[in-house]
Design a protein around this motif. Sequence first.
Motif, PDB file in Angstrom:
ATOM      1  N   HIS A   1       0.804  -1.221   0.000  1.00 50.55           N
ATOM      2  CA  HIS A   1       0.000   0.000   0.000  1.00 50.55           C
ATOM      3  C   HIS A   1       0.838   1.272   0.000  1.00 50.55           C
ATOM      4  O   HIS A   1       0.396   2.302  -0.496  1.00 50.55           O
ATOM      5  CB  HIS A   1      -0.950   0.011   1.203  1.00 50.55           C
ATOM      6  N   ASN A   2       2.035   1.213   0.593  1.00 51.42           N
ATOM      7  CA  ASN A   2       2.825   2.439   0.718  1.00 51.42           C
ATOM      8  C   ASN A   2       4.289   2.297   0.294  1.00 51.42           C
ATOM      9  O   ASN A   2       5.073   3.228   0.465  1.00 51.42           O
ATOM     10  CB  ASN A   2       2.758   2.950   2.161  1.00 51.42           C
ATOM     11  N   LYS A   3       4.655   1.132  -0.249  1.00 54.01           N
ATOM     12  CA  LYS A   3       5.991   0.908  -0.818  1.00 54.01           C
ATOM     13  C   LYS A   3       7.123   1.091   0.197  1.00 54.01           C
ATOM     14  O   LYS A   3       8.225   1.529  -0.169  1.00 54.01           O
ATOM     15  CB  LYS A   3       6.226   1.840  -2.018  1.00 54.01           C
ATOM     16  N   VAL A   4       6.872   0.774   1.456  1.00 52.60           N
ATOM     17  CA  VAL A   4       7.923   0.823   2.467  1.00 52.60           C
ATOM     18  C   VAL A   4       8.454  -0.598   2.656  1.00 52.60           C
ATOM     19  O   VAL A   4       7.891  -1.395   3.408  1.00 52.60           O
ATOM     20  CB  VAL A   4       7.418   1.396   3.804  1.00 52.60           C
ATOM     21  N   TYR A   5       9.502  -0.920   1.939  1.00 53.75           N
ATOM     22  CA  TYR A   5      10.131  -2.235   2.018  1.00 53.75           C
ATOM     23  C   TYR A   5      11.559  -2.144   2.581  1.00 53.75           C
ATOM     24  O   TYR A   5      12.024  -3.035   3.273  1.00 53.75           O
ATOM     25  CB  TYR A   5      10.229  -2.878   0.628  1.00 53.75           C
ATOM     26  N   LYS A   6      12.235  -1.062   2.257  1.00 51.01           N
ATOM     27  CA  LYS A   6      13.671  -0.954   2.527  1.00 51.01           C
ATOM     28  C   LYS A   6      13.987  -0.688   3.995  1.00 51.01           C
ATOM     29  O   LYS A   6      14.863  -1.335   4.586  1.00 51.01           O
ATOM     30  CB  LYS A   6      14.253   0.164   1.655  1.00 51.01           C
ATOM     31  N   GLN A   7      13.296   0.256   4.620  1.00 53.41           N
ATOM     32  CA  GLN A   7      13.688   0.720   5.948  1.00 53.41           C
ATOM     33  C   GLN A   7      13.641  -0.355   7.036  1.00 53.41           C
ATOM     34  O   GLN A   7      14.570  -0.441   7.849  1.00 53.41           O
ATOM     35  CB  GLN A   7      12.845   1.937   6.359  1.00 53.41           C
ATOM     36  N   PRO A   8      12.588  -1.190   7.101  1.00 52.71           N
ATOM     37  CA  PRO A   8      12.614  -2.237   8.129  1.00 52.71           C
ATOM     38  C   PRO A   8      13.806  -3.180   7.955  1.00 52.71           C
ATOM     39  O   PRO A   8      14.427  -3.607   8.944  1.00 52.71           O
ATOM     40  CB  PRO A   8      11.283  -2.976   7.910  1.00 52.71           C
ATOM     41  N   ARG A   9      14.130  -3.495   6.712  1.00 48.46           N
ATOM     42  CA  ARG A   9      15.273  -4.376   6.444  1.00 48.46           C
ATOM     43  C   ARG A   9      16.592  -3.671   6.763  1.00 48.46           C
ATOM     44  O   ARG A   9      17.553  -4.300   7.222  1.00 48.46           O
ATOM     45  CB  ARG A   9      15.229  -4.842   4.988  1.00 48.46           C
ATOM     46  N   ASP A  10      16.638  -2.360   6.511  1.00 45.48           N
ATOM     47  CA  ASP A  10      17.844  -1.595   6.844  1.00 45.48           C
ATOM     48  C   ASP A  10      18.117  -1.633   8.339  1.00 45.48           C
ATOM     49  O   ASP A  10      19.270  -1.737   8.773  1.00 45.48           O
ATOM     50  CB  ASP A  10      17.696  -0.138   6.388  1.00 45.48           C
ATOM     51  N   ILE A  11      17.044  -1.529   9.137  1.00 47.14           N
ATOM     52  CA  ILE A  11      17.209  -1.556  10.595  1.00 47.14           C
ATOM     53  C   ILE A  11      17.812  -2.886  11.031  1.00 47.14           C
ATOM     54  O   ILE A  11      18.773  -2.936  11.809  1.00 47.14           O
ATOM     55  CB  ILE A  11      15.854  -1.320  11.293  1.00 47.14           C
ATOM     56  N   MET A  12      17.255  -3.981  10.509  1.00 51.02           N
ATOM     57  CA  MET A  12      17.773  -5.297  10.893  1.00 51.02           C
ATOM     58  C   MET A  12      19.215  -5.491  10.426  1.00 51.02           C
ATOM     59  O   MET A  12      20.009  -6.144  11.102  1.00 51.02           O
ATOM     60  CB  MET A  12      16.873  -6.394  10.319  1.00 51.02           C
ATOM     61  N   ALA A  13      19.535  -4.917   9.272  1.00 49.97           N
ATOM     62  CA  ALA A  13      20.885  -5.078   8.722  1.00 49.97           C
ATOM     63  C   ALA A  13      21.932  -4.384   9.584  1.00 49.97           C
ATOM     64  O   ALA A  13      23.116  -4.758   9.549  1.00 49.97           O
ATOM     65  CB  ALA A  13      20.935  -4.533   7.298  1.00 49.97           C
ATOM     66  N   THR A  14      21.537  -3.391  10.368  1.00 47.19           N
ATOM     67  CA  THR A  14      22.499  -2.669  11.212  1.00 47.19           C
ATOM     68  C   THR A  14      22.709  -3.339  12.564  1.00 47.19           C
ATOM     69  O   THR A  14      23.636  -2.967  13.292  1.00 47.19           O
ATOM     70  CB  THR A  14      22.029  -1.220  11.450  1.00 47.19           C
ATOM     71  N   VAL A  15      21.865  -4.294  12.908  1.00 43.91           N
ATOM     72  CA  VAL A  15      21.998  -4.977  14.199  1.00 43.91           C
ATOM     73  C   VAL A  15      23.049  -6.072  14.078  1.00 43.91           C
ATOM     74  O   VAL A  15      22.898  -6.993  13.267  1.00 43.91           O
ATOM     75  CB  VAL A  15      20.653  -5.577  14.651  1.00 43.91           C
ATOM     76  N   PRO A  16      24.112  -6.003  14.861  1.00 45.88           N
ATOM     77  CA  PRO A  16      25.174  -7.016  14.756  1.00 45.88           C
ATOM     78  C   PRO A  16      24.643  -8.425  15.038  1.00 45.88           C
ATOM     79  O   PRO A  16      23.803  -8.623  15.916  1.00 45.88           O
ATOM     80  CB  PRO A  16      26.169  -6.589  15.850  1.00 45.88           C
ATOM     81  N   GLY A  17      25.147  -9.376  14.274  1.00 45.19           N
ATOM     82  CA  GLY A  17      24.813 -10.773  14.519  1.00 45.19           C
ATOM     83  C   GLY A  17      23.575 -11.286  13.822  1.00 45.19           C
ATOM     84  O   GLY A  17      23.395 -12.501  13.671  1.00 45.19           O
ATOM     85  N   VAL A  18      22.690 -10.381  13.411  1.00 44.54           N
ATOM     86  CA  VAL A  18      21.428 -10.806  12.800  1.00 44.54           C
ATOM     87  C   VAL A  18      21.675 -11.402  11.418  1.00 44.54           C
ATOM     88  O   VAL A  18      22.386 -10.819  10.591  1.00 44.54           O
ATOM     89  CB  VAL A  18      20.443  -9.624  12.697  1.00 44.54           C
ATOM     90  N   ARG A  19      21.096 -12.575  11.196  1.00 46.99           N
ATOM     91  CA  ARG A  19      21.139 -13.220   9.879  1.00 46.99           C
ATOM     92  C   ARG A  19      19.716 -13.219   9.331  1.00 46.99           C
ATOM     93  O   ARG A  19      18.811 -13.804   9.947  1.00 46.99           O
ATOM     94  CB  ARG A  19      21.669 -14.654  10.002  1.00 46.99           C
ATOM     95  N   THR A  20      19.526 -12.555   8.207  1.00 50.98           N
ATOM     96  CA  THR A  20      18.176 -12.443   7.653  1.00 50.98           C
ATOM     97  C   THR A  20      17.957 -13.468   6.550  1.00 50.98           C
ATOM     98  O   THR A  20      18.861 -13.769   5.776  1.00 50.98           O
ATOM     99  CB  THR A  20      17.919 -11.033   7.096  1.00 50.98           C
ATOM    100  N   GLN A  21      16.763 -13.993   6.515  1.00 47.59           N
ATOM    101  CA  GLN A  21      16.381 -14.971   5.498  1.00 47.59           C
ATOM    102  C   GLN A  21      14.985 -14.601   4.992  1.00 47.59           C
ATOM    103  O   GLN A  21      14.033 -14.593   5.764  1.00 47.59           O
ATOM    104  CB  GLN A  21      16.361 -16.383   6.101  1.00 47.59           C
ATOM    105  N   GLU A  22      14.871 -14.266   3.707  1.00 44.93           N
ATOM    106  CA  GLU A  22      13.577 -13.885   3.152  1.00 44.93           C
ATOM    107  C   GLU A  22      12.694 -15.109   2.940  1.00 44.93           C
ATOM    108  O   GLU A  22      13.170 -16.177   2.548  1.00 44.93           O
ATOM    109  CB  GLU A  22      13.754 -13.169   1.811  1.00 44.93           C
ATOM    110  N   MET A  23      11.410 -14.924   3.205  1.00 45.93           N
ATOM    111  CA  MET A  23      10.436 -15.947   2.843  1.00 45.93           C
ATOM    112  C   MET A  23      10.267 -15.950   1.323  1.00 45.93           C
ATOM    113  O   MET A  23      10.600 -14.977   0.650  1.00 45.93           O
ATOM    114  CB  MET A  23       9.098 -15.683   3.530  1.00 45.93           C
TER     115      MET A  23
END
Length: 710
Positions: A591-613
């Motif tokens: 609805h509002n094209k906000v995809y980047k910022q939540p992922r950016d936040i997680m990317a700055t947290v040390p140790g976090v490993r992200t896996q997309e569904m």
Amino acid sequence: MTLVIGLAGTAVALTLAARRVVFLYKIAASGQPDPERVLRVRREPKADVQDQVTEVFGQRKLLKWSLAGIAHAAVMWAFFLLITVYLEAAVALLAGLDAHIPGLQTWGPIGFVQDTIALAALAGLIVFAGIRIKNSPKRIGRASRFKGSHLGGAWITLFMIFNVIWTMFFFRGAEHASGNLAYGKAAYFSYLVGQAFEGLGHDTLEALESVGLLLHIGVALVFLVFVVHSKHLHIFLAPLNVMFKRRPDGLGAAQPMMSDGEPLDFEEADPEEDVFGRGKIEDFTWKGFLDMATCTECGRCQSQCPAWNTEKPLSPKMLVLDLRDHALAKAPYFTASEEEQGKFTDEQKAAMEVDKPLVAEDGVIHPDVLWSCTNCGACVEQCPVDIEHIDHILDMRRFQVMIESSFPSEAGVMLKNLENKGNPWGMSETKRLEWIEELDFEVDVVDDKISKDTEYLFWVGCAGALEDRARKTTKAVAELLHIAGVEFAVLGPMEACTGDPARRLGMEFVYQMLAQQNVETLNEAGVKKIVATCPHCFNTLANEYPQLGGNYEVVHHTQLLAHLVETGKLTPITPIEENITYHDPCFLGRHNKVYKQPRDIMATVPGVRTQEMHRHKERGFCCGAGGARMWMEERIGKRINTERVDEALSTDPDTVSTACPFCLVMLGDAINEKKNTGDAKESLEVVDVSQLLIRSIKGTAEDKKPVTAE
């Protein structure tokens, strides 16, 4: 003789096509006015040109589906470029087989392009045939995006396009052999076909060229008549539908209720005179009829719909097709004058479905279809011709709720709570400040005017203030803003529900009551900038309140937090050694094209490993709570939140993160069910990305493994 046959066939075909076009135009012209769309096209001609370039000519949406998109682009460009071949055919028919337009019909590169795009289109047809065979509903049932489509018409279309291509090469091959094709070897495939005719006499070649010419023209004329009577009318209507679409950044606001082209004034409205939503097919706007006629039946909307994918009766495609078929059946009646209508017999009226209800168990649209929609926007996002399914569903809901008083009973409790208490749960307004008591710093509560030193009003939202799981997000965001030195305030008891649940249910009156109250409060308080944690509140405040005079700079908390991290005002330090998968909230993402910022936040947290569904970002899968479904029971098929959690579990996560209080509740409930059956590990939890950030910043990141006493 060739000229006579050609002109006679052309006259007949054009007459039949023109009759159909006039009939379709009468249907569209009878629709409710929608003047804003026309005015917007006049105001934003540059935006329309961009849309035509990217979506029509550039095939932006279709190319997201790689192979099918490339094949469609080839066929579409063949449609455009091979018009030049039909221009050649017209010259040959009218001026003789040896006649040419200088330059256009003599320059080799043009012949090369014509042959190349025709062969590319032929390859596209082979791809289409393969896709349809592979995804045949007879083979895979509901899993096929072609389920419910008019399959016979699709095969006829492929056959007709094939006929256009082979007759073109037959005609040009004979033309080359007789010496009338001026492109020479540049038209390489026509030249190759022409070799098959070598050695034939001049009269024979001219006869073959004449036959090929008539076949090529005849195929196009038959195809034209077929197209205007079939779903492939989109060949002509898609550019118009793209032109008159809404152009928000995302899916945009729900449209206000309109009657005769004007916003509906509830204080003066008359249900007998004014149009309340869509209670019958005649109530649709001309753009609604254009949507129906433009549908390509490709099923991309259906393949992405969370309701359809969990065995519910809603298919956005079939909803549009059912409306279209009903409109075509009833059109002779509702486009006729009152005098003409009185002359129809009962049998004729029955055939025209005059008395068939629009929404009913025996109607055009079954109520279960209407109420299965979560307003997630996957259908609108995927539609290659910009059909606005949600607008039509919402308008039909409005009539059912406001005129028929027909909607799921449990939603009635939510509406009463909104009217009486200003929140969906019916809790006291005094409870909106209880979360502040759990903080170790003071939060400014707006009493009358917002302080000049306050940068943001923190719109807490009903869930953020009253629902236990969402409160954790609220407190995390408040702490983060405090740490970053951002001055903020809250409305507390002065804040009421934005009205989103009422509006998405179809109760526009309750929505306007709440929205006008909030706009008045915000304007009187002098609010300019708002940060919201709930995407539904965010969407309503940013996109829908301007309809009522509420114009504010609104950001989602993930946007603000990402900015604060980027500028160094927040610095995550403590590692969180976890595998995390992120769920895109529909009202934040599509609805509002906000995809980047939540992922950016997680990317700055040390140790976090992200896996997309598998399904994420534009193709993300709904949690099941949108469209007011948070307050309705899910009785049909598999629960949408369970389907989404199954997908999340496939990534073997330690944590599922999201950025919406509704998603927190829905995913959390499904995960708890999985824990009860042993299908999810006990340590698995659902958290907002702000909770991950505060853990890392405050140094409270914890090992989730059970701790044993020594």
